[in-house]
Design a protein around this motif. Structure first.
Motif: not given
Length: 200
Positions: A5-11, A14-15, A67-72
């Protein structure tokens, strides 16, 4: 990669982290080269530490997906891969459960693991793993002990310890006694399973 749900600059950093995680997962479940490791996994329950880690992982990934908290959720899978082999050889059932947890994020690799585990039907039809409820209950807890609102010690107690036992152990602490300076406490505030604040 960050919360959905946050807009972050592409980097691409993380990949690369996700790529390294998938490599570690591959090494955990598959041997280097052509020999498949999944065939050799033991059919045991696993150690107590492994069972606790698996139960926490199933619970957190399940909650995070809802919760759609895929990162955690992915972060917890990374913790699992990092910590599981420190506690003994990976049991087959845990490899199976881990594969099911990985599937929403890396379906192609998960399907390959699934086939090498000897499953004939797609993992899409397999039931979602359930955590062992008794493995989610902590046997001991760490409680913060404060004197006049300042941290003075931490004590470890059985999870089922009552108020009297918590107070007694807090007052018995050498570090707490040093800060009390021989004065009797005016008030003892106990927040169950979290902290004790001794007011003098």
């Amino acid at each position: 990669l960050g919360p959905l749900d946050r807009s972050l600059p592409w980097s691409t950093d993380g990949i690369m982290g996700v790529y390294r995680f998938l490599q570690k997962a591959w090494r955990l479940l598959m041997a280097e080269g052509k020999e498949v490791r999944l065939k050799d996994l033991p059919d045991t329950e696993g150690t107590l530490a492994q069972r606790r880690l698996m139960a926490r992982t199933i619970e957190q990934v399940t909650d995070d997906l809802e919760d759609l908290a895929f990162n955690t959720a992915i972060s917890q899978l990374m913790v699992f891969v990092r910590d599981i082999e420190k506690t003994g050889p990976l049991p087959r059932k845990m490899a199976r459960d881990f594969t099911l947890l990985l599937a929403p994020f890396a379906p192609h690799i998960a399907e390959e693991f699934w086939q090498h585990l000897g499953e004939t039907e797609s993992l899409a039809y397999a039931p979602w793993p359930e955590p062992e409820a008794e493995m989610l209950v902590e046997e001991t807890i760490e409680i913060v002990v404060q004197v006049n609102g300042k941290l003075r010690d931490r004590i470890t107690l059985p999870a089922e310890a009552g108020r009297e036992e918590i107070e007694a152990r807090a007052l018995a602490s050498e570090r707490v006694q040093r800060h009390l300076g021989g004065k009797p406490p005016r008030k003892i505030i106990v927040v169950p399973q979290r902290l004790v604040n001794i007011v003098v």
